[in-house]
Scaffold this active site. Structure first.
Site, PDB file in Angstrom:
ATOM      1  N   TYR A  36       0.971  -1.401   0.041  1.00 39.99           N
ATOM      2  CA  TYR A  36       0.052  -0.351  -0.077  1.00 39.99           C
ATOM      3  C   TYR A  36       1.062   0.672   0.223  1.00 39.99           C
ATOM      4  O   TYR A  36       0.232   2.232  -0.612  1.00 39.99           O
ATOM      5  CB  TYR A  36      -0.319  -0.044   1.276  1.00 39.99           C
ATOM      6  CG  TYR A  36      -1.832   1.205   1.811  1.00 39.99           C
ATOM      7  CD1 TYR A  36      -2.975   1.557   0.879  1.00 39.99           C
ATOM      8  CD2 TYR A  36      -1.274   2.235   2.152  1.00 39.99           C
ATOM      9  CE1 TYR A  36      -3.590   2.705   0.978  1.00 39.99           C
ATOM     10  CE2 TYR A  36      -2.108   3.208   1.868  1.00 39.99           C
ATOM     11  CZ  TYR A  36      -3.664   3.094   1.412  1.00 39.99           C
ATOM     12  OH  TYR A  36      -3.927   4.521   1.754  1.00 39.99           O
ATOM     13  N   GLU A 112      11.529   4.026  20.377  1.00 43.53           N
ATOM     14  CA  GLU A 112      10.262   2.853  20.882  1.00 43.53           C
ATOM     15  C   GLU A 112       9.999   2.178  20.038  1.00 43.53           C
ATOM     16  O   GLU A 112       9.746   2.556  18.341  1.00 43.53           O
ATOM     17  CB  GLU A 112       9.243   3.931  21.766  1.00 43.53           C
ATOM     18  CG  GLU A 112       8.705   4.585  20.135  1.00 43.53           C
ATOM     19  CD  GLU A 112       7.927   5.790  20.697  1.00 43.53           C
ATOM     20  OE1 GLU A 112       7.126   6.079  20.729  1.00 43.53           O
ATOM     21  OE2 GLU A 112       9.067   6.267  21.560  1.00 43.53           O
ATOM     22  N   LYS A 114       7.420   0.456  17.426  1.00 43.84           N
ATOM     23  CA  LYS A 114       6.232   0.728  16.286  1.00 43.84           C
ATOM     24  C   LYS A 114       5.010  -0.257  16.089  1.00 43.84           C
ATOM     25  O   LYS A 114       5.039  -1.479  15.408  1.00 43.84           O
ATOM     26  CB  LYS A 114       6.226   0.976  15.237  1.00 43.84           C
ATOM     27  CG  LYS A 114       5.607   2.234  14.330  1.00 43.84           C
ATOM     28  CD  LYS A 114       5.811   2.169  12.764  1.00 43.84           C
ATOM     29  CE  LYS A 114       4.780   2.934  12.264  1.00 43.84           C
ATOM     30  NZ  LYS A 114       3.277   2.176  11.777  1.00 43.84           N
ATOM     31  N   LYS A 309      10.741   0.836   9.281  1.00 50.19           N
ATOM     32  CA  LYS A 309       8.729  -0.233   9.161  1.00 50.19           C
ATOM     33  C   LYS A 309      10.634  -1.374   8.746  1.00 50.19           C
ATOM     34  O   LYS A 309      11.018  -1.350   7.673  1.00 50.19           O
ATOM     35  CB  LYS A 309       8.542   0.615   7.826  1.00 50.19           C
ATOM     36  CG  LYS A 309       6.973   1.087   8.931  1.00 50.19           C
ATOM     37  CD  LYS A 309       6.561   1.477   7.865  1.00 50.19           C
ATOM     38  CE  LYS A 309       4.764   0.489   8.134  1.00 50.19           C
ATOM     39  NZ  LYS A 309       4.005   0.532   7.712  1.00 50.19           N
TER      40      LYS A 309
END
Length: 663
Positions: A36, A112, A114, A309
């Site tokens: 996406y 931190e 995700k 990511k």
């Protein structure tokens, strides 16, 4: 990116709008987050190169989830934006360089997890839990207080050390264990399984019943604090949140250099599979709050934060068999049967293979040791083969020449293989399941499990048979009790009044999805005009190309398809025509629905109001024309009474909708 036409641009917009609908409204994604994001980047690049092409409904114009229309919309105390994504260390270095250039020096960072969940803002007044909002468009969010209040790890009262008034922002999620329990329950009830924990959490927050939400074991991890008592660093804020009773996942860490950040990213990636919840990356933030304020934000993102990511998780297992399924349009789809393996928190035993060409391209064979990934899909996909483990006796796989269900010859198309037997029970069962599904007519109490049972006992063999079902028929079915029979018949009766675009979607016309169906309904207005439309007329509609137009003409030229529609109408199905402004008696009038309706679902009521030109709002205001009050109506009804607005019961709404007049 090669040469792109405006038709390509419109097609990409349409595709992403449909993915948004499936992700945010249906919680049924058919594409991974990574795929996406790549498509969205492509769309953004096209719009930069061709700004004259940009349409008002482009997905790039929106931030976050779309309002469900079921909850009041409330302004955020400060913008609640998303965080930009990067997928490589090179892109991360660009973020560091950009940040340091804006500040003039190298700042410290905090890092931190995700968590792959749903962002929420939670307000406390006098140290008591007061309100919870979804992110919405970043400026306003929906009031989801009732459902968030069911989260057991969320403190309802804060200790005296905490400021009297504050706001925390965090991620609502389901642990892998809670997700497996929920999907097991969905299977038992014959309902669709959720694709992943994130979509399960999103669906839960949109439930109208907080009692039902409480059963699903939501959790919350805090990632931000807003208070008048300014702290020096983001890391300190998270430590305070933890001391006050909030859950802060995954060991946030302060990093003094770029190298420390990269090392921590790699450490977390190694432990990712052992975590009790789904994460899809790490968030890197400039730690000093004053530095954050200097960097500011764009219209969509914070300049002081970035999300790195990870690639989708991957596992290796054995491909034990390839079975062929027949879809709702007759297309044969091969599915891999795998030796069970644990992946992304769930047990995986099947993978999508798409078509014969895909199998040949990857040279996938039964007995191979394969690599599988699970992105946004329910069923994962095979992304590679360990050829070192391939047997010398393995053979290439071929699509069968006969339909595996009806055993009639199949037809090879450009990419697909299709069973063209209109009486094939395999394709028909899939078609009926889709017809009744949330994506189509949305008939409550008629999920895949119930449809399959009715199909197997011979009560239904076509979509129109649904509307011929009687109480006597259903009493013959083992396991059907009086209450479930009455609920099902009431849902079927409510579905007999259907918006034109919904019916066109439900008919499973090849290549016509929900966006195409809406375009047809908007252009032609009535079902008869769509049925009689010529190829040239269809191709004149934006978003309808030659392939789709030819498919529509071919579909309605078949006698069995026209006969199926005629029988539905004989059984009481009324297709609500799309009316022009002059013909629309509710044109410009705003309605608000509250409470539970008995004669129709809320979705059906909204569609019927819109079909007559009316609008449906989630909140009551002076511009509201009428409030429709069902049973157990709450605060919206009281506000309407205070404002002196017109209040209708369901009977009055039904009379006006049936009469198509407010006079």
């Amino acid at each position: 990116m090669g040469a792109v036409s405006r038709d390509d641009y419109i097609a990409l917009c349409t595709e992403l709008v449909e993915h948004d609908r499936r992700y945010y409204a249906l919680n049924q994604p058919t594409i991974s987050d990574y795929s996406y994001d790549m498509k969205m980047r492509e769309l953004q690049e096209i719009e930069v190169q061709h700004p004259e092409w940009k349409v008002s409904w482009s997905p790039t114009m929106y931030l976050g989830d779309r309002p469900s229309g079921q909850f009041p919309v409330v302004p955020h105390s400060s913008p609640m934006l998303s965080i930009a994504n990067v997928y490589s260390l090179q892109e991360l270095e660009e973020f560091f360089s950009r940040t340091e250039k804006l500040l003039g020096y190298s700042p410290g960072y905090s890092l931190e997890l995700k968590i792959d969940g749903i962002a929420v803002a939670i307000r406390y007044e006098k140290r008591l839990f007061a309100q919870a909002l979804s992110r919405g468009n970043g400026v306003k969010g929906e009031d989801i207080t009732a459902n968030v209040s069911t989260i057991r790890s969320l403190p309802m009262r804060l200790p005296q050390e905490a400021p009297e008034d504050l706001e925390v922002r965090g991620e609502v999620f389901l642990s892998y264990e809670a997700f497996e329990e929920l999907n097991a329950c969905q299977r038992e009830q014959g309902k669709l399984e959720f694709a992943n924990p994130r979509n399960a959490a999103g669906g839960t927050l949109k439930l109208l019943s907080s009692k039902e939400a409480a059963k699903r074991k939501l959790d919350l991890s805090v990632y931000g604090l807003i208070t008048d008592q300014k702290k020096r660093s983001h890391f300190e804020n998270l430590q305070l949140c933890s001391q006050w009773g909030f859950f802060v996942a995954g060991m946030p860490k302060q990093c003094r250099s770029r190298q420390e950040v990269v090392e921590r990213i790699r450490e977390i990636e190694e432990m990712r599979a052992a975590l009790p919840m789904a994460i899809d990356g790490v968030v890197i933030k400039v730690d000093n709050i004053a530095h954050q304020d200097r960097l500011g934000l764009t219209s969509k993102h914070y300049r002081w934060a970035i999300a790195y990511k990870y690639a989708p998780e991957r596992a290796e297992t054995i491909l034990e068999d390839i079975v062929v399924q027949v879809g709702k349009t007759g297309i044969l789809t091969p599915v891999a049967e795998l030796a069970p393996v644990f992946l992304s928190g769930s047990r995986v035993s099947r993978a999508s293979l798409y078509n014969q060409d895909e199998i040949e391209k990857k040279d996938i064979r039964i007995g191979d040791s394969v690599y599988v990934e699970k992105g946004g899909e329910v069923i994962p996909k095979i992304v590679g083969i360990n050829l070192a483990k391939r047997s010398l006796e393995s053979e290439p796989w071929k699509m069968p020449s006969l339909c595996p269900v009806c055993h009639e010859p199949v037809v090879k198309e450009k990419v697909s293989v299709r069973c063209i037997n209109p009486l094939c029970s395999g394709g028909m069962l899939e078609k009926i399941c889709f017809f009744a599904s949330k994506s189509a007519l949305n008939i409550d109490h008629l999920g895949e499990k119930v449809v399959t049972k009715l199909f197997e006992v011979g009560l239904i063999s076509s979509c129109s048979d649904i509307f011929a079902l009687t109480e006597e028929d259903l009493k013959q079915v083992p396991g059907f009790k009086d209450r479930s029979i009455q609920n099902l018949l009431a849902s079927i009766a409510g579905a007999k009044k259907v918006a034109l675009d919904r019916l066109l979607t439900a008919l499973s016309i090849p290549f016509v999805g929900s966006s195409g169906a809406i375009a047809l309904a908007d252009h032609f207005g009535t079902l008869d005009k769509v049925i009689e439309a010529s190829l040239d007329e269809l191709m004149s509609i934006e978003g309808i190309g030659p392939k789709v137009a030819a498919s529509i003409v071919a579909f309605f030229s078949k006698h069995e398809n026209r006969e199926e529609i005629r029988r539905m109408q004989e059984l009481g199905v009324q297709v609500l025509s799309k009316q022009s402004d002059k013909e629309a008696p509710l044109q410009g009038k705003v309605f608000v629905l509250t409470g539970t309706l008995q004669q129709m679902t809320r979705t059906q009521a909204e569609e019927r109001i819109r079909s007559l030109g009316g609008k449906v709002s989630s909140s009551v205001s002076k511009s509201t024309y009428a409030v429709i009050a069902g049973s157990e109506a709450g605060g919206k009804l009281k506000k309407a009474q205070d404002l002196g607005l017109s209040i209708w019961n369901e009977s009055k709404l039904s009379r006006i909708l049936d009469a198509k007049s407010v006079s």
